[in-house]
Design an enzyme around this catalytic site. Structure first.
Site, PDB file in Angstrom:
ATOM      1  CG  ASP A  35     -48.813 -32.230 -61.693  1.00 59.99           C
ATOM      2  OD1 ASP A  35     -48.417 -32.966 -60.762  1.00 59.99           O
ATOM      3  OD2 ASP A  35     -48.579 -31.013 -61.751  1.00 59.99           O
ATOM      4  CB  SER A  80     -31.144 -42.759 -26.891  1.00 66.34           C
ATOM      5  OG  SER A  80     -30.840 -43.208 -25.587  1.00 66.34           O
ATOM      6  CE  LYS A 111     -28.331 -36.821 -31.996  1.00 63.33           C
ATOM      7  NZ  LYS A 111     -29.637 -36.127 -32.101  1.00 63.33           N
ATOM      8  CB  CYS A 400     -50.816  -0.030 -41.546  1.00 67.29           C
ATOM      9  SG  CYS A 400     -50.072  -1.152 -42.760  1.00 67.29           S
TER      10      CYS A 400
END
Length: 657
Positions: A35, A80, A111, A400
């Protein structure tokens, strides 16, 4: 110091660090050091733009937004593969090839469940990247592909022209982080990494793609001028030598070995960094491939074995409710442990009340379960024949479970949400929203710092930000006191923000940044807004009945009033500081579109509002003017269709004189 030499040195150091981190998975440079060097390079490129290199890592953050994707014709079609869904089908495919080529060897590769793309290099420089499309024509997504750190911008020792094919995917960690951010922003979650990758790669704004953490695995050479290979494996080694991130593979010959490897890949799926949905079997020898040829759709020398979705039966032992960072109550089924797709599953998502009611899921039910997108376990159906006689319908709570505040259904009725202004479950998200750029804009108070302060008990509501002390902050950074003082300065500066930002920062449902500005200009202060009733609020432009009710409900909570008084005591501004210069734009609505070069979009919006006007995001019959920059698209076309006046940037600036 030789500036140009230092910039070249930084580019090389940082690109090498990127290669080790993103391709080799063997980082040698600390994040802090990376950084620091990146910031140095950014500063130098800003001061000496003439020396900036195309392959600079600073270019990975995304450039100018596009108006559309251009079409790209693939010089070599991206074909494909034919799918096979059982080992018997695969054995038949391999057997036919072995009849004519008894010494054939196959490359077995995972794959990857992503999006296929082609990357093109000319004289070692990345010049274009395109999606597969229909195999012959795709879309130019070059700018988005540049944001993928494992895509090399330059190649050493590459041929004059090289085209490679790879699969762009979203790593599981990036997917989890993205959905966490979606939840914090109150946006819909992505169903699986493939959908998230597809949406990210097709963003017109590359800066969005840059934030999504995409990756790529290269699996084929499409074209390499002047370079000859005899085998597929040889071409993969060549790609590795050019520092591409290449698909892992094994060379095998017998059907038994191939079947075992395919099953082994399936067993290791959970340990992979990316999603896979099968294994690819390819003939290794390129001359044998040429002899086998292709059909109109598929090559005859390769097949994709698709792993079947695994479905198991288990029992719902309990239903628990979690409260997300946006206050949404999410029910979760606790199920009897069952092995599924390589892991032991002990719970499954139930989404919302509608999902539970439609499937009539009850505690004690025997259910069919699978992993949606091979990631999230979900219940498919209930076996009603095994339902216990004492099982009762389940309903989400009316209060809640975390803070006890009442719950309410969203306007669209899909989700139940906690209304508590000080709900602990929402604290991290509420603070992140409070300090965000369009709200109080407190630079340096990132999510990691917020989480640390919450964990230490220093933050229990957004108002506590203004009571933080130097001693509480300085232990959070290596640089200690210096960074802490900088953050305290940013916190102090935010106290003077216009009240429109504070209104938005409070996180009231239905109140966005634009509505915050409207409310601030209408009422002039937070106190006046708090005293407004439903009728007064609905009389305000852009404030409907649902928004008005949401505002009244929020301010009626004792926790909300307590937080407001704490903000007042800390000296946070409650008044509108933006006076309208004059009323020349009163009653006018402007829409900005295209890439603006003479001012930023934010600057233009501020100018419009300063003269009493309104900036909107879409074109309608109510639009007064459309200000167009470069590459303006559908909004400009719609304006012409509706006969709305179109302004260039210069014409808009003339209106301000």
């Amino acid at each position: 110091m030789d500036i140009r030499k230092r910039m070249d040195e930084l580019v090389q150091l940082l690109n090498d660090a990127n290669y080790r981190y993103y391709v080799l998975d063997d980082p040698k440079m600390l994040d802090f050091e990376y950084d620091h060097l990146l910031r140095e390079l950014e500063d130098l490129e800003r001061d000496y733009p003439q020396y900036a290199k195309v392959e600079s890592p600073t270019k990975r953050v995304g450039g100018q937004a596009l108006s559309k994707f251009e079409k790209v014709e693939h010089p070599v079609p991206l074909m494909s593969l034919q799918d096979v869904f059982s080992l018997e089908e695969l054995d038949e495919f391999i057997g036919k090839i072995q009849e004519n080529h008894p010494n054939v060897a196959f490359s077995i590769e995972p794959k990857v469940d992503g999006l296929s793309v082609a990357l093109e290099y000319v004289d070692g420089k990345f010049v274009r990247g395109a999606t597969r499309g229909d195999g012959n024509v795709g879309e130019d997504v070059t700018e988005n592909l540049k944001t993928i750190r494992s895509v090399p911008m330059t190649l050493t020792g590459a041929p004059g022209r090289l085209i490679v094919r790879g699969e762009v995917f979203m790593p599981k960690k990036s997917f989890e982080a993205l959905n966490l951010q979606q939840e914090m922003d109150g946006k819909p979650l992505f169903a699986n990494p493939r959908n998230a990758a597809a949406g990210s790669l097709r963003q017109l704004d590359p800066k969005i793609a840059a934030k999504r953490g995409l990756d790529i695995l290269i699996f084929n050479v499409q074209l390499a001028e002047g370079v000859n290979f005899t085998t597929h494996n040889q071409s993969l080694e060549y790609l590795r030598s050019l520092q591409f991130k290449v698909i892992p593979n094994k060379l095998l010959s017998s059907i038994t070995e191939i079947n075992s490897e395919i099953l082994a890949i399936n067993e290791k799926r959970e340990q992979l960094t990316c999603d896979i949905d099968g294994a690819v079997v390819k003939v290794n020898d390129l001359s044998q491939r040429e002899a086998l040829g292709a059909t109109a759709k598929f090559p005859r020398w390769a097949a994709a074995y698709k792993y079947p979705p695994e479905i198991k039966s288990t029992v719902v032992e309990d239903i628990v409710v979690q409260v997300g960072r946006t206050g949404v109550l999410t029910p979760k089924a606790v199920v009897r442990p069952v092995r599924l797709a390589g892991t032991t599953v002990t719970n499954a998502t139930l989404h919302n009340q509608d999902f539970i009611s439609q499937r009539d899921i009850r505690i004690g039910d025997t259910v069919q379960i699978r992993k949606a997108g091979e990631i999230i376990p979900e219940i498919l159906e209930v076996d009603f024949s095994k339902r216990p006689s004492d099982a009762v319908p389940y309903f989400l709570p009316t209060t809640c479970p975390v803070c006890g505040a009442p719950t309410c259904r969203d306007a669209d009725g899909a989700f139940l949400r906690c209304t508590g202004a000080a709900c602990p479950a929402q604290l991290s998200r509420n603070i992140a929203h409070f300090v965000s750029r369009d709200a109080m804009d407190i630079e340096g108070l990132g999510s990691a710092i917020v989480e640390a302060l919450i964990e230490k008990g220093h933050l229990r509501s957004p108002a506590d930000i203004y009571s933080l002390t130097l001693d509480e902050l300085k232990s959070l950074w290596r640089s200690g006191e210096t960074a802490a003082k900088k953050l305290l300065s940013a916190i102090e500066e935010s106290k003077g923000r216009d009240v429109s930002r504070l209104i938005y920062a409070l996180g009231i449902r239905q109140v966005g940044a634009k509505t915050g500005k409207v409310l601030a200009s209408t009422f002039g202060s937070l106190d006046a807004l708090m005293d407004a009733d439903i009728d007064t609020l609905t009389a305000v432009s852009d404030v409907g009945a649902v928004t008005a009710q949401s505002i009244c409900d929020w301010f009626s909570q004792p926790e909300a009033r307590g937080m407001i008084e704490k903000l007042r005591a800390c000296g946070v501004n409650f008044n509108s500081t933006k006076a309208v210069l004059d009323g020349r734009f009163t009653g006018m609505t402007f829409v900005l579109t295209g890439a603006l070069t003479k001012f930023t979009r934010e600057e233009a919006m501020e100018m419009i509002e300063a003269f009493g006007g309104k900036a909107a995001g879409s074109v309608s019959k109510k639009t007064t003017y459309v200000v167009v920059g470069e590459n303006a698209g559908s909004k400009e076309r719609k304006a012409r269709e509706l006969g709305i006046p179109i302004l260039s940037e210069d014409a808009f600036l003339q209106m301000l004189i």
